[in-house]
Structure formats: C-alpha cells, structure tokens
Scaffold this motif. Structure first.
Motif, PDB file in Angstrom:
ATOM      1  N   ILE A 190       0.844  -1.196   0.000  1.00 57.56           N
ATOM      2  CA  ILE A 190       0.000   0.000   0.000  1.00 57.56           C
ATOM      3  C   ILE A 190       0.883   1.252   0.000  1.00 57.56           C
ATOM      4  N   ASN A 191       0.467   2.236  -0.769  1.00 52.33           N
ATOM      5  CA  ASN A 191       1.123   3.546  -0.763  1.00 52.33           C
ATOM      6  C   ASN A 191       0.080   4.549  -0.274  1.00 52.33           C
ATOM      7  N   ILE A 192       0.233   5.008   0.954  1.00 54.42           N
ATOM      8  CA  ILE A 192      -0.781   5.862   1.583  1.00 54.42           C
ATOM      9  C   ILE A 192      -0.954   7.187   0.830  1.00 54.42           C
ATOM     10  N   VAL A 193       0.124   7.705   0.239  1.00 55.47           N
ATOM     11  CA  VAL A 193       0.017   8.951  -0.534  1.00 55.47           C
ATOM     12  C   VAL A 193      -0.913   8.720  -1.731  1.00 55.47           C
ATOM     13  N   SER A 194      -0.746   7.594  -2.418  1.00 55.81           N
ATOM     14  CA  SER A 194      -1.601   7.276  -3.567  1.00 55.81           C
ATOM     15  C   SER A 194      -3.051   7.093  -3.156  1.00 55.81           C
ATOM     16  N   VAL A 195      -3.273   6.435  -2.025  1.00 54.78           N
ATOM     17  CA  VAL A 195      -4.643   6.218  -1.549  1.00 54.78           C
ATOM     18  C   VAL A 195      -5.344   7.568  -1.355  1.00 54.78           C
ATOM     19  N   ILE A 196      -4.625   8.517  -0.760  1.00 54.98           N
ATOM     20  CA  ILE A 196      -5.211   9.840  -0.516  1.00 54.98           C
ATOM     21  C   ILE A 196      -5.393  10.605  -1.824  1.00 54.98           C
ATOM     22  N   THR A 197      -4.395  10.545  -2.712  1.00 56.27           N
ATOM     23  CA  THR A 197      -4.516  11.315  -3.949  1.00 56.27           C
ATOM     24  C   THR A 197      -5.577  10.727  -4.881  1.00 56.27           C
ATOM     25  N   GLN A 198      -5.853   9.437  -4.767  1.00 54.87           N
ATOM     26  CA  GLN A 198      -6.956   8.858  -5.550  1.00 54.87           C
ATOM     27  C   GLN A 198      -8.291   9.433  -5.103  1.00 54.87           C
ATOM     28  N   PHE A 199      -8.393   9.742  -3.803  1.00 48.06           N
ATOM     29  CA  PHE A 199      -9.616  10.351  -3.282  1.00 48.06           C
ATOM     30  C   PHE A 199      -9.760  11.792  -3.796  1.00 48.06           C
ATOM     31  N   LEU A 200      -8.632  12.481  -3.937  1.00 44.51           N
ATOM     32  CA  LEU A 200      -8.631  13.885  -4.366  1.00 44.51           C
ATOM     33  C   LEU A 200      -8.641  13.959  -5.899  1.00 44.51           C
ATOM     34  N   THR A 201      -9.764  13.564  -6.460  1.00 40.39           N
ATOM     35  CA  THR A 201      -9.947  13.546  -7.912  1.00 40.39           C
ATOM     36  C   THR A 201      -9.935  14.964  -8.470  1.00 40.39           C
ATOM     37  N   PRO A 202      -9.772  15.114  -9.790  1.00 38.03           N
ATOM     38  CA  PRO A 202      -9.858  16.462 -10.377  1.00 38.03           C
ATOM     39  C   PRO A 202     -11.172  17.177 -10.021  1.00 38.03           C
ATOM     40  N   ASP A 203     -12.276  16.442  -9.963  1.00 42.26           N
ATOM     41  CA  ASP A 203     -13.559  17.051  -9.572  1.00 42.26           C
ATOM     42  C   ASP A 203     -13.515  17.557  -8.138  1.00 42.26           C
ATOM     43  N   MET A 204     -12.922  16.746  -7.244  1.00 45.23           N
ATOM     44  CA  MET A 204     -12.832  17.138  -5.835  1.00 45.23           C
ATOM     45  C   MET A 204     -11.920  18.357  -5.695  1.00 45.23           C
ATOM     46  N   ILE A 205     -10.805  18.372  -6.432  1.00 45.15           N
ATOM     47  CA  ILE A 205      -9.890  19.521  -6.390  1.00 45.15           C
ATOM     48  C   ILE A 205     -10.599  20.773  -6.921  1.00 45.15           C
ATOM     49  N   ALA A 206     -11.385  20.626  -7.974  1.00 50.64           N
ATOM     50  CA  ALA A 206     -12.134  21.762  -8.522  1.00 50.64           C
ATOM     51  C   ALA A 206     -13.135  22.286  -7.496  1.00 50.64           C
ATOM     52  N   LYS A 207     -13.762  21.367  -6.770  1.00 52.06           N
ATOM     53  CA  LYS A 207     -14.736  21.756  -5.745  1.00 52.06           C
ATOM     54  C   LYS A 207     -14.046  22.501  -4.594  1.00 52.06           C
ATOM     55  N   ILE A 208     -12.893  21.998  -4.191  1.00 47.63           N
ATOM     56  CA  ILE A 208     -12.118  22.651  -3.128  1.00 47.63           C
ATOM     57  C   ILE A 208     -11.687  24.047  -3.589  1.00 47.63           C
ATOM     58  N   ALA A 209     -11.180  24.136  -4.832  1.00 46.21           N
ATOM     59  CA  ALA A 209     -10.733  25.429  -5.374  1.00 46.21           C
ATOM     60  C   ALA A 209     -11.885  26.424  -5.401  1.00 46.21           C
ATOM     61  N   LYS A 249      -8.041  26.558  -9.877  1.00 52.07           N
ATOM     62  CA  LYS A 249      -7.966  25.101  -9.734  1.00 52.07           C
ATOM     63  C   LYS A 249      -6.532  24.585  -9.833  1.00 52.07           C
ATOM     64  N   SER A 250      -5.728  25.154 -10.742  1.00 49.95           N
ATOM     65  CA  SER A 250      -4.354  24.655 -10.888  1.00 49.95           C
ATOM     66  C   SER A 250      -3.509  25.004  -9.663  1.00 49.95           C
ATOM     67  N   LEU A 251      -3.772  26.178  -9.054  1.00 45.05           N
ATOM     68  CA  LEU A 251      -3.045  26.542  -7.827  1.00 45.05           C
ATOM     69  C   LEU A 251      -3.444  25.610  -6.685  1.00 45.05           C
ATOM     70  N   ALA A 252      -4.735  25.309  -6.602  1.00 44.66           N
ATOM     71  CA  ALA A 252      -5.206  24.400  -5.553  1.00 44.66           C
ATOM     72  C   ALA A 252      -4.571  23.026  -5.732  1.00 44.66           C
ATOM     73  N   GLY A 253      -4.522  22.548  -6.969  1.00 45.72           N
ATOM     74  CA  GLY A 253      -3.918  21.247  -7.243  1.00 45.72           C
ATOM     75  C   GLY A 253      -2.447  21.213  -6.874  1.00 45.72           C
ATOM     76  N   LYS A 254      -1.753  22.302  -7.203  1.00 41.66           N
ATOM     77  CA  LYS A 254      -0.328  22.404  -6.882  1.00 41.66           C
ATOM     78  C   LYS A 254      -0.134  22.389  -5.360  1.00 41.66           C
ATOM     79  N   ALA A 255      -0.967  23.135  -4.649  1.00 44.58           N
ATOM     80  CA  ALA A 255      -0.868  23.195  -3.186  1.00 44.58           C
ATOM     81  C   ALA A 255      -1.182  21.830  -2.561  1.00 44.58           C
ATOM     82  N   ILE A 256      -2.194  21.150  -3.081  1.00 43.35           N
ATOM     83  CA  ILE A 256      -2.579  19.843  -2.547  1.00 43.35           C
ATOM     84  C   ILE A 256      -1.456  18.831  -2.765  1.00 43.35           C
ATOM     85  N   SER A 257      -0.795  18.902  -3.931  1.00 47.39           N
ATOM     86  CA  SER A 257       0.285  17.952  -4.226  1.00 47.39           C
ATOM     87  C   SER A 257       1.446  18.103  -3.244  1.00 47.39           C
ATOM     88  N   ALA A 258       1.612  19.290  -2.686  1.00 48.70           N
ATOM     89  CA  ALA A 258       2.667  19.521  -1.691  1.00 48.70           C
ATOM     90  C   ALA A 258       2.155  19.270  -0.273  1.00 48.70           C
TER      91      ALA A 258
END
Length: 178
Positions: A1-20, A27-36
């Motif tokens: 298991i890769n816990i980072v992958s498990v979490i990033t699979q949950f944070l889909t592009p739709d979810m990132i757009a919703k958060i943004a 949206k691209s800034l939010a995605g960049k921030a989430i990746s870090a």
C-alpha cells in the motif's frame, strides 16, 4: 500500500475543482498546493507517530474522525458545514503537529503554490479530515492500534519523500515537519 496514492486517488480532479471553488482560488493553484500539502502532512504525522505519546495522540485523532467522513466530505465542501470542517481540521492538525509547524507549512504552501495565506490555511483544514480519515480507514481495516498506525506511517517514509514536489522539502526547513 502507498498511503500517498490512496489519498490522492480520493482527491480527484472534480474534488480539487470543488475545493478550489470553495476557497475561491484557481484550480491549478489548488492542485499544486494539494500535491505539496498531502505528503507534508503525512510526513509531519509520521514524525508525531515516532514517539509513543505522539502515536497515541494520532491514534485518538484518527479514531475520532466521524465514520464516513470521506463519503460526506464532498457535500460539506462549499456547503454550510465547510467553516466547521476547516476549523476542526485546523485545530486537530495544530494539536498534533504544533501551531508553529502548521503555520510554517501554511507559509511554505503559500510561497510554493501562489495561494494566499488564508486559502493555504483553509486548505490544510480541509485536507485534515481527508488525511486522518484515510489513516482511520487503514487503522480499522487492518485492525491497527496506535503502534500499528505508527509502523504503517514509518513504512511509508520513502513514498512520502518521493511524493514531495521538487524543492518543497527545502521550504519546510525549520518547521520540524520532515
């Protein structure tokens, strides 16, 4: 298991757009921030879990997540529950990582992603239930106790390190997170 992958699979592009949209940011800034933010939070929590007291505190925080938090999260973002979600997440992270480390991470995210300071802080508050909820699922699914959760995080250090964006680890210097 890769816990980072498990979490990033949950944070889909739709979810990132919703958060943004909820934070009023691009949206691209939010995605960049989430990746870090995700591997940084995991790294910080792995550090917390490195001591017996810390592992116990983390285990309590993880097991206190509302059951189904991941399922209900999408509905809360941008909705009436968002403020409470952010405040609770921020408070939990502050008690686990320490206010100075959390503030340092927020500052590094702001510099790295171009999000404003308020948006970076709110983002961390929103990511707290995602990260802790995922750890909670792993703990209950694997019948892990505090020590088991600490071992899981310790076993993930290389995944966490490799998930950090290039140069971001340097920005976290002095925060005690890595």
């Amino acid at each position: 298991i890769n816990i980072v992958s498990v979490i990033t699979q949950f944070l889909t592009p739709d979810m990132i757009a919703k958060i943004a949209a909820a934070l009023g940011v691009d949206k691209s800034l939010a995605g960049k921030a989430i990746s870090a933010a995700v591997p940084s939070l995991l790294g910080g929590l792995a550090g917390v879990a490195g001591t017996q007291d810390g592992a116990q505190k983390l285990y309590q925080a993880v097991t206190q997540q509302q059951p189904g938090v991941l399922d209900s999260l999408a509905g809360m973002i941008g909705g009436a529950g968002q403020t409470t979600l952010v405040e609770t997440g921020t408070k939990t992270l502050g008690s686990l990582l320490g206010p100075a480390a959390l503030s340092g991470l927020g500052g590094a995210l702001t510099k790295y992603s171009g999000l404003g300071g308020t948006a970076s802080s709110s983002l961390l508050g929103l990511l707290a239930p995602v990260v802790l909820g995922t750890l909670g699922k792993q703990a209950s699914g694997g019948s892990l106790n505090a020590g088991g959760l600490a071992s899981l995080l310790a076993s993930q250090k290389s995944n966490i390190s490799s998930a950090l964006p290039s140069g971001f680890a340097d920005m976290l210097g002095g925060t005690g997170l890595l």
